[in-house]
Design a protein around this motif. Structure first.
Motif, mmCIF file in Angstrom:
data_model
loop_
_atom_site.group_PDB
_atom_site.id
_atom_site.type_symbol
_atom_site.label_atom_id
_atom_site.label_comp_id
_atom_site.label_asym_id
_atom_site.label_seq_id
_atom_site.Cartn_x
_atom_site.Cartn_y
_atom_site.Cartn_z
ATOM 1 N N LYS A 1 -9.193 7.542 -4.790
ATOM 2 C CA LYS A 1 -9.175 8.944 -4.364
ATOM 3 C C LYS A 1 -10.443 9.149 -3.548
ATOM 4 O O LYS A 1 -11.542 8.827 -4.025
ATOM 5 N N PHE A 2 -10.296 9.622 -2.326
ATOM 6 C CA PHE A 2 -11.428 9.801 -1.411
ATOM 7 C C PHE A 2 -12.213 8.501 -1.232
ATOM 8 O O PHE A 2 -13.427 8.504 -1.107
ATOM 9 N N GLY A 3 -11.503 7.355 -1.258
ATOM 10 C CA GLY A 3 -12.147 6.070 -1.062
ATOM 11 C C GLY A 3 -12.843 5.491 -2.278
ATOM 12 O O GLY A 3 -13.363 4.384 -2.237
ATOM 13 N N THR B 1 0.864 -1.178 0.000
ATOM 14 C CA THR B 1 0.000 0.000 0.000
ATOM 15 C C THR B 1 0.898 1.225 0.000
ATOM 16 O O THR B 1 1.934 1.244 0.677
ATOM 17 N N TYR B 2 0.515 2.206 -0.785
ATOM 18 C CA TYR B 2 1.298 3.432 -0.872
ATOM 19 C C TYR B 2 0.450 4.532 -1.491
ATOM 20 O O TYR B 2 -0.648 4.283 -1.986
ATOM 21 N N ARG B 3 0.977 5.736 -1.444
ATOM 22 C CA ARG B 3 0.328 6.887 -2.068
ATOM 23 C C ARG B 3 1.231 7.343 -3.207
ATOM 24 O O ARG B 3 2.435 7.521 -3.009
ATOM 25 N N ILE B 4 0.659 7.510 -4.387
ATOM 26 C CA ILE B 4 1.440 7.883 -5.565
ATOM 27 C C ILE B 4 0.944 9.217 -6.108
ATOM 28 O O ILE B 4 -0.256 9.478 -6.128
ATOM 29 N N LYS B 5 1.893 10.048 -6.493
ATOM 30 C CA LYS B 5 1.552 11.341 -7.092
ATOM 31 C C LYS B 5 1.674 11.201 -8.603
ATOM 32 O O LYS B 5 2.735 10.880 -9.129
ATOM 33 N N LEU B 6 0.553 11.418 -9.293
ATOM 34 C CA LEU B 6 0.539 11.304 -10.747
ATOM 35 C C LEU B 6 1.283 12.476 -11.386
ATOM 36 O O LEU B 6 1.401 13.557 -10.799
ATOM 37 N N ASP B 7 1.752 12.247 -12.611
ATOM 38 C CA ASP B 7 2.356 13.293 -13.437
ATOM 39 C C ASP B 7 1.396 14.467 -13.575
ATOM 40 O O ASP B 7 0.182 14.274 -13.554
ATOM 41 N N VAL C 1 -2.854 12.869 -6.039
ATOM 42 C CA VAL C 1 -2.253 11.861 -5.172
ATOM 43 C C VAL C 1 -3.316 10.798 -4.937
ATOM 44 O O VAL C 1 -4.427 11.095 -4.496
ATOM 45 N N LEU C 2 -2.973 9.548 -5.273
ATOM 46 C CA LEU C 2 -3.910 8.433 -5.166
ATOM 47 C C LEU C 2 -3.406 7.409 -4.151
ATOM 48 O O LEU C 2 -2.192 7.203 -4.017
ATOM 49 N N ASN C 3 -4.331 6.776 -3.463
ATOM 50 C CA ASN C 3 -4.005 5.664 -2.570
ATOM 51 C C ASN C 3 -4.024 4.383 -3.392
ATOM 52 O O ASN C 3 -4.990 4.129 -4.109
ATOM 53 N N VAL C 4 -2.964 3.602 -3.275
ATOM 54 C CA VAL C 4 -2.824 2.396 -4.088
ATOM 55 C C VAL C 4 -2.763 1.163 -3.190
ATOM 56 O O VAL C 4 -2.057 1.148 -2.181
ATOM 57 N N THR C 5 -3.523 0.146 -3.569
ATOM 58 C CA THR C 5 -3.387 -1.186 -2.989
ATOM 59 C C THR C 5 -2.930 -2.082 -4.123
ATOM 60 O O THR C 5 -3.585 -2.183 -5.158
#
Length: 186
Positions: free
Chosen positions: A169-171, A133-139, A146-150
């Motif tokens: 994003k926001f669940g 799990t991590y948070r990624i910042k898109l180009d 910024v999206l939460n990734v599983t």
């Protein structure tokens, strides 16, 4: 005013059901320990080492294909620390590079960093599966969100790795990725 009350109540019930579904049912509720004894052990030092070919599809929020890609990856390890270099070539012609640094704990825990990851990613390997799990910042071209990734990777009996990732994003699921990773023979 009386006709508005049932509408508001209906909307609240729908949101409550959606929240319960995402919390108790489906992709996000899987746990690594559920797979701990269900196949060959996924050892990142072995299975994410050397040249790897990755092919995948990205689905948008409606479930339609938004992008396809092929990626060349190379993993190098020094003890419990590894570097995974990735070069993605998308069907749009865009090219994206990412370099992960992975640190493995003796308990199966994983700490991952990359330039477009906000903070540190956390994961665990259990049996034939790895969950991150991590948070990624898109180009900026993709909105800079910024999206939460599983991210789940499953080791198959033949050594292929199946990868499924959900981006939220926001669940709310805004994208999903499905890919295969196969070692390239030198």
């Amino acid at each position: 005013m009386e006709t508005l009350y049932p509408l508001v109540l209906g909307v609240l019930v729908i949101f409550a059901l959606m929240a319960m579904k995402s919390r108790f049912i489906g992709f996000a509720t899987q746990k690594p320990e559920d797979l701990a004894d269900r196949g060959p052990a996924f050892d990142l030092r072995q299975h994410l080492s050397g040249p790897i070919l990755c092919e995948g599809v990205i689905y948008g929020p409606t479930g339609r294909v938004t992008s396809r890609f092929v990626a060349d990856m190379v993993g190098e390890w020094n003890g419990n620390t590894g570097v995974l270099r990735e070069r993605f070539r998308y069907d749009s012609g865009d090219v994206q590079d990412r370099c992960w640094t992975l640190r493995l704990g003796n308990d199966g825990r994983i700490v991952a960093t990359a330039p477009d990851v906000v903070g540190e990613g956390a994961g665990v390997a259990a049996g034939p599966a790895v969950q991150m799990t991590y948070r990624i910042k898109l180009d900026e071209k993709a909105g800079g969100h910024v999206l939460n990734v599983t991210d789940w990777m499953y080791l198959m009996e033949n050594g292929t790795i199946m990868n499924r990732s959900q981006f939220r994003k926001f669940g709310i699921t805004v994208a999903e990725l499905v890919a295969t990773m196969r070692k390239v023979e030198a």
